[in-house]
Design an enzyme around this catalytic site. Structure first.
Site, PDB file in Angstrom:
ATOM      1  CD  GLU A 157      -1.898   7.127   9.598  1.00 30.52           C
ATOM      2  OE1 GLU A 157      -1.555   7.870   8.634  1.00 30.52           O
ATOM      3  OE2 GLU A 157      -3.103   6.129   9.187  1.00 30.52           O
ATOM      4  CG  HIS A 205      -2.610   4.202   5.120  1.00 37.72           C
ATOM      5  ND1 HIS A 205      -1.813   3.865   3.841  1.00 37.72           N
ATOM      6  CD2 HIS A 205      -2.310   2.654   5.781  1.00 37.72           C
ATOM      7  CE1 HIS A 205      -2.135   2.796   3.150  1.00 37.72           C
ATOM      8  NE2 HIS A 205      -2.288   2.126   4.023  1.00 37.72           N
ATOM      9  CB  CYS A 231      -0.900  -0.222   1.692  1.00 36.94           C
ATOM     10  SG  CYS A 231      -1.437  -1.178   1.251  1.00 36.94           S
ATOM     11  CG  PHE A 247      -0.251  -6.216   3.996  1.00 36.36           C
ATOM     12  CD1 PHE A 247      -0.805  -5.527   4.995  1.00 36.36           C
ATOM     13  CD2 PHE A 247      -1.053  -7.185   3.475  1.00 36.36           C
ATOM     14  CE1 PHE A 247      -1.768  -5.644   5.295  1.00 36.36           C
ATOM     15  CE2 PHE A 247      -1.555  -7.153   3.755  1.00 36.36           C
ATOM     16  CZ  PHE A 247      -2.536  -7.013   5.033  1.00 36.36           C
ATOM     17  CE  LYS A 278      -6.222   3.658   2.225  1.00 35.75           C
ATOM     18  NZ  LYS A 278      -5.675   5.343   2.867  1.00 35.75           N
ATOM     19  CG  HIS A 338      -7.091   0.654   1.856  1.00 36.90           C
ATOM     20  ND1 HIS A 338      -5.718   0.964   0.995  1.00 36.90           N
ATOM     21  CD2 HIS A 338      -6.056  -0.662   2.550  1.00 36.90           C
ATOM     22  CE1 HIS A 338      -4.724   0.904   1.383  1.00 36.90           C
ATOM     23  NE2 HIS A 338      -4.759  -0.289   2.435  1.00 36.90           N
TER      24      HIS A 338
END
Length: 390
Positions: free
Chosen positions: A297, A286, A160, A378, A315, A320
Site C-alpha cells: 500500500e 488500509h 475486507c 483478499f 486499525k 481489522h
C-alpha cells in the site's frame, strides 16, 4: 461524478458505541484492543471485541438472533440513526430507500455453536436457522426489517473491501433511478473461524497490531457495525466525491507488491471526484499491520500521491474489522474532516524505513477538506473512497 451527501452516519467498534465515543478515543489515543480470551484463538493475540451485546430483540426480530445481528442492532441504535432513516423513509417512501451492506463472515459464530451442539447422529439442533443468521444476506434481511425498508437491498462480500464497495453500489443504484436514498454500511462479528483461519495463514499478531512499524508482525482482528445514509439532495456537510474499484487477482491472500491494483482504485476515485493527487489532505490507509500489506500500500500511495500527504492506519484503535473495515475507515475519515484532527498510526513505534509515505506518529490538528480512504481485500479486490466537505 455528482457528490452524494452523507446526511447521517454512526459507528460501533471495540472503541465504543457511537460517533462521540470514537471522537473521544481518537483524541485521547485510547485503543479498543485487548488480549484475546484464552481458548478463542490457537495462540496469544489481541482482538477488538465489542462489549455487552445482550440487548433485547423484539419478537419479530427474534428469529434473526445471533452475534452479528445483535451487533447490527447495537450499531443502529446509536447517534439517532434510526430516526434519520425514518425521516428518509417518510420523505422518499419505504420502497425508494435502498440498503447496501457488506460483511465477510456474517453470523458464522452461530453456525459454530450449532455444529458444537450436534446430536449423536450428527444432526444440527432445531434452533439453528441458517437463513436468518449464517446466510450472508441475513444482515440485510435483519436491518431492512428493523428499519422498515422495502427497496432494493443486497449484501456485498468481497473480503475486507466489502463495506467500502457498498458506497459504489449505492451510487450506481441512485444514478440508475433504483432508489432515491440509500443506507450503506457493514457488520462483521468475531468468531473462531476467523481467528483460526488467520492464524493458519500466519497473519495474526502475537501482540497488539502495529501498522507500518519496523517490527510489525500481523493483524489484530476486531468487529464492528457502521452505517451511513446517502442522499442526492443538496446540503452542506460531508459528501462522497468519488470511488474507485479494481481487481488485480494477484494472489488469494497476498497483495500485489507493485501496488498495481491499489493504484488503479485510487486513480479511478480521483478521476470520478475530478481531483488531482495534490488535492488530497489525508489518506486513511488500509494498513493492516502485516509486512506485505503495509509495504504494497505504501508503494501504491507514494507512486500516485507522492510522499508528503499525511497518512495513517487507524486499525490500532479498532483492529481489522474485515467486512466492516470499509465503513469503519469511512466513518473515521468523516470524523477527521469534521473534527479537524488527523489521527496518528496508533501503536506504531518506529516507522519501517522501507516505507516512503508520511506516516503520522502523533495526532495533528489540521483543516481537512478531502480524505482518501483505502480498503483492500483478499484476492486483490480493492476499493478507494474520496470524501470531502461541501
Amino acid at each position: 461524478m455528482k457528490p452524494l451527501r452523507v446526511s447521517h452516519y454512526t459507528l460501533t467498534t471495540a472503541v465504543g458505541a457511537g460517533i462521540g465515543a470514537h471522537a473521544a478515543a481518537l483524541q485521547s489515543q485510547t485503543t479498543g484492543l485487548r488480549p484475546c480470551p484464552a481458548g478463542h484463538a490457537p495462540s496469544p493475540t489481541w482482538t477488538g471485541q465489542v462489549d455487552d451485546l445482550s440487548i433485547p430483540l423484539t419478537a419479530e426480530l427474534a428469529p434473526f438472533d445471533c452475534r452479528n445481528n445483535r451487533l447490527a442492532e447495537l450499531g443502529l441504535q446509536q447517534d439517532g440513526f434510526i430516526v434519520a432513516v425514518e425521516r428518509a423513509r417518510a420523505q422518499y417512501g419505504a420502497d425508494r430507500v435502498g440498503l447496501f451492506l457488506g460483511t465477510s463472515t456474517s453470523g458464522i459464530q452461530q453456525t459454530e455453536a450449532a455444529y458444537a451442539a450436534r446430536d449423536a447422529s450428527g444432526a444440527l439442533p432445531s434452533w439453528f436457522d441458517f437463513d436468518r443468521t449464517q446466510n450472508l444476506y441475513s444482515c440485510a434481511a435483519f436491518v431492512g426489517l428493523r428499519l422498515r425498508l422495502e427497496g432494493i437491498s443486497h449484501v456485498t462480500s468481497t473480503a475486507c473491501a466489502s463495506s467500502a464497495k457498498v458506497f459504489a453500489s449505492a451510487y450506481r443504484a441512485l444514478q440508475a433511478g433504483l432508489c432515491d436514498a440509500a443506507v450503506v454500511g457493514g457488520v462483521d462479528s468475531l468468531c473462531r473461524t476467523t481467528l483460526y483461519g488467520f492464524a493458519s495463514l500466519q497473519l495474526l499478531s502475537s501482540g497488539i497490531c502495529r501498522p507500518g512499524d519496523a517490527r510489525r508482525d500481523g493483524i489484530s482482528i476486531g468487529e464492528a457495525a457502521g452505517f451511513a445514509l446517502l442522499e442526492t439532495t443538496p446540503g452542506a456537510g460531508v459528501a462522497l466525491l468519488g470511488y474507485g474499484e479494481s481487481g488485480d487477482a494477484h494472489h488469494m491472500s497476498t497483495p500485489d507488491p507493485s501496488g498495481r491494483g491499489a493504484i488503479a482504485a485510487m486513480a479511478a476515485a480521483l478521476e470520478r471526484a475530478g481531483l488531482q493527487p495534490a488535492d488530497i489532505d489525508y489518506v486513511n490507509l488500509h494498513g493492516t499491520g502485516t509486512p506485505a500489506n503495509d509495504l504494497a500500500e505504501d508503494t501504491a500511495v507514494a507512486t500516485l500521491l507522492g510522499t508528503q500527504v499525511p497518512c495513517s492506519s487507524t486499525k490500532g484503535w479498532t483492529g481489522h474489522t474485515l467486512g466492516a473495515a470499509g465503513i469503519v475507515e469511512a466513518a473515521i475519515s468523516l470524523l477527521a474532516m469534521q473534527g479537524g484532527v488527523l489521527p496518528r498510526s496508533l501503536n506504531t513505534r518506529v516507522v519501517d524505513p522501507a516505507l516512503r509515505c508520511a506516516v503520522l506518529m502523533d495526532n495533528r490538528a489540521a483543516a481537512v477538506r478531502t480524505v482518501l480512504s483505502n480498503s483492500f481485500g483478499f484476492g486483490g479486490t480493492n476499493c478507494s473512497l474520496i470524501f470531502g466537505m461541501r
